[in-house]
Write a protein that holds these residues in place. Structure first.
Motif, PDB file in Angstrom:
ATOM      1  N   ARG A   1      -4.888   4.691 -15.483  1.00 21.30           N
ATOM      2  CA  ARG A   1      -3.753   3.882 -15.943  1.00 21.30           C
ATOM      3  C   ARG A   1      -4.090   2.400 -15.995  1.00 21.30           C
ATOM      4  O   ARG A   1      -3.490   1.651 -16.767  1.00 21.30           O
ATOM      5  N   ARG A   2      -5.013   1.967 -15.182  1.00 19.15           N
ATOM      6  CA  ARG A   2      -5.384   0.552 -15.114  1.00 19.15           C
ATOM      7  C   ARG A   2      -6.589   0.208 -15.983  1.00 19.15           C
ATOM      8  O   ARG A   2      -7.103  -0.897 -15.931  1.00 19.15           O
ATOM      9  N   GLY A   3      -7.028   1.155 -16.778  1.00 18.58           N
ATOM     10  CA  GLY A   3      -8.178   0.910 -17.629  1.00 18.58           C
ATOM     11  C   GLY A   3      -9.465   0.756 -16.832  1.00 18.58           C
ATOM     12  O   GLY A   3     -10.402   0.120 -17.292  1.00 18.58           O
TER      13      GLY A   3
ATOM     14  N   CYS B   1       0.275   9.750  -5.084  1.00 20.84           N
ATOM     15  CA  CYS B   1       0.869  11.090  -4.916  1.00 20.84           C
ATOM     16  C   CYS B   1       1.659  11.501  -6.145  1.00 20.84           C
ATOM     17  O   CYS B   1       2.261  12.581  -6.166  1.00 20.84           O
ATOM     18  N   GLU B   2       1.691  10.610  -7.146  1.00 20.83           N
ATOM     19  CA  GLU B   2       2.404  10.848  -8.406  1.00 20.83           C
ATOM     20  C   GLU B   2       3.876  11.166  -8.169  1.00 20.83           C
ATOM     21  O   GLU B   2       4.474  12.027  -8.819  1.00 20.83           O
ATOM     22  N   ASN B   3       4.424  10.419  -7.174  1.00 19.38           N
ATOM     23  CA  ASN B   3       5.862  10.456  -6.886  1.00 19.38           C
ATOM     24  C   ASN B   3       6.389  11.858  -6.595  1.00 19.38           C
ATOM     25  O   ASN B   3       7.536  12.181  -6.913  1.00 19.38           O
TER      26      ASN B   3
ATOM     27  N   LEU C   1       0.823  -1.196   0.000  1.00 19.25           N
ATOM     28  CA  LEU C   1       0.000   0.000   0.000  1.00 19.25           C
ATOM     29  C   LEU C   1       0.866   1.259   0.000  1.00 19.25           C
ATOM     30  O   LEU C   1       0.494   2.271  -0.585  1.00 19.25           O
ATOM     31  N   SER C   2       2.023   1.190   0.630  1.00 17.71           N
ATOM     32  CA  SER C   2       2.943   2.329   0.600  1.00 17.71           C
ATOM     33  C   SER C   2       3.382   2.616  -0.830  1.00 17.71           C
ATOM     34  O   SER C   2       3.513   3.770  -1.241  1.00 17.71           O
ATOM     35  N   LYS C   3       3.583   1.553  -1.586  1.00 21.56           N
ATOM     36  CA  LYS C   3       3.948   1.722  -2.992  1.00 21.56           C
ATOM     37  C   LYS C   3       2.807   2.369  -3.764  1.00 21.56           C
ATOM     38  O   LYS C   3       3.009   3.276  -4.583  1.00 21.56           O
ATOM     39  N   ILE C   4       1.576   1.909  -3.504  1.00 22.78           N
ATOM     40  CA  ILE C   4       0.410   2.485  -4.152  1.00 22.78           C
ATOM     41  C   ILE C   4       0.257   3.956  -3.766  1.00 22.78           C
ATOM     42  O   ILE C   4      -0.077   4.802  -4.593  1.00 22.78           O
TER      43      ILE C   4
ATOM     44  N   TRP D   1      -6.686  15.166  -6.445  1.00 22.65           N
ATOM     45  CA  TRP D   1      -7.693  14.523  -7.289  1.00 22.65           C
ATOM     46  C   TRP D   1      -7.065  13.931  -8.551  1.00 22.65           C
ATOM     47  O   TRP D   1      -7.402  12.821  -8.953  1.00 22.65           O
ATOM     48  N   ARG D   2      -6.150  14.650  -9.166  1.00 23.95           N
ATOM     49  CA  ARG D   2      -5.531  14.158 -10.398  1.00 23.95           C
ATOM     50  C   ARG D   2      -4.832  12.826 -10.177  1.00 23.95           C
ATOM     51  O   ARG D   2      -4.978  11.897 -10.984  1.00 23.95           O
ATOM     52  N   GLY D   3      -4.079  12.714  -9.086  1.00 25.21           N
ATOM     53  CA  GLY D   3      -3.386  11.467  -8.811  1.00 25.21           C
ATOM     54  C   GLY D   3      -4.349  10.318  -8.550  1.00 25.21           C
ATOM     55  O   GLY D   3      -4.104   9.183  -8.969  1.00 25.21           O
TER      56      GLY D   3
END
Length: 211
Positions: free
Chosen positions: A138-140, A118-120, A110-113, A129-131
């Motif tokens: 991205r996942r369709g 947060c768009e890194n 979840l930390s990775k998610i 909201w954008r992130g």
């Protein structure tokens, strides 16, 4: 114009009702799908209105940003969504919150998610909201309506404004929102969408007969 205030606990019902409204995408022959989406193709798809409801539910202070703590608390309250965000690591999430379930949402996956949401950005303190919407795109998993000016997209845009600036929504805007809600939504959403966002607006009053 009026929006019915309904019962308390509206936010907690969003996750309970959404499971029955999940859409399965129709797959067309010859349709090209980006490579990254092929790898993570999911049968779950949601429109922007549904994502906006979730985002507003997390953004308790109406700043347009969600902290990691707010995000985790939201997932704890929505067990079936945990499976989506932890990539099927623990599909059976039937335990009580604040126990094993709390540990699941704090897992490294979840930390990775969260970094992706947060768009890194350097500090990864808040999600915008954008992130959040890009995660599903991205996942369709984000539905794009072909109809121009689709009423559900309009509702999503209005819901965002109502959440951030509830006192600046005039009666004409609220009338349009209620009309679109009545005409294009069903069930509980038809009755309750926007109630929380407009609870402080002076143009809104409660009436069972004016929904």
């Amino acid at each position: 114009m009026a929006i019915h205030s309904g019962r308390t606990g509206i936010c907690s019902n969003v996750g309970m009702t959404v499971a029955s409204e999940i859409l399965t995408p129709r797959r067309h022959r010859g349709a090209s799908v980006p490579v990254e989406q092929k790898q993570v193709r999911s049968e779950l798809r949601f429109d922007e209105l549904r994502l906006r409801e979730w985002f507003n539910q997390m953004d308790l202070d109406r700043r347009g940003h969600v902290s990691k703590t707010q995000f985790i608390h939201f997932l704890v309250s929505q067990p079936w969504l945990q499976k989506l965000f932890v990539e099927d690591r623990n599909p059976q999430l039937n335990v009580a919150p604040n126990g094993w379930q709390q540990r699941v949402v704090c897992a490294p996956m979840l930390s990775k998610i969260w970094r992706e949401l947060c768009e890194n950005r350097p500090h990864e303190q808040e999600m915008e909201w954008r992130g959040f919407s890009n995660f599903f795109r991205r996942r369709g998993m984000l539905i794009h309506y072909k109809t121009k000016h689709n009423p559900k997209d309009r509702l999503a845009s209005m819901l965002a404004d109502m959440h951030i600036q509830p006192l600046e929504q005039d009666s004409q805007t609220l009338d349009e929102f209620v009309r679109l809600r009545r005409t294009h939504l069903q069930g509980q959403r038809k009755r309750e969408l926007g109630i929380k966002e407009l609870s402080d607006n002076p143009h809104v009053f409660t009436s069972d007969t004016n929904l």
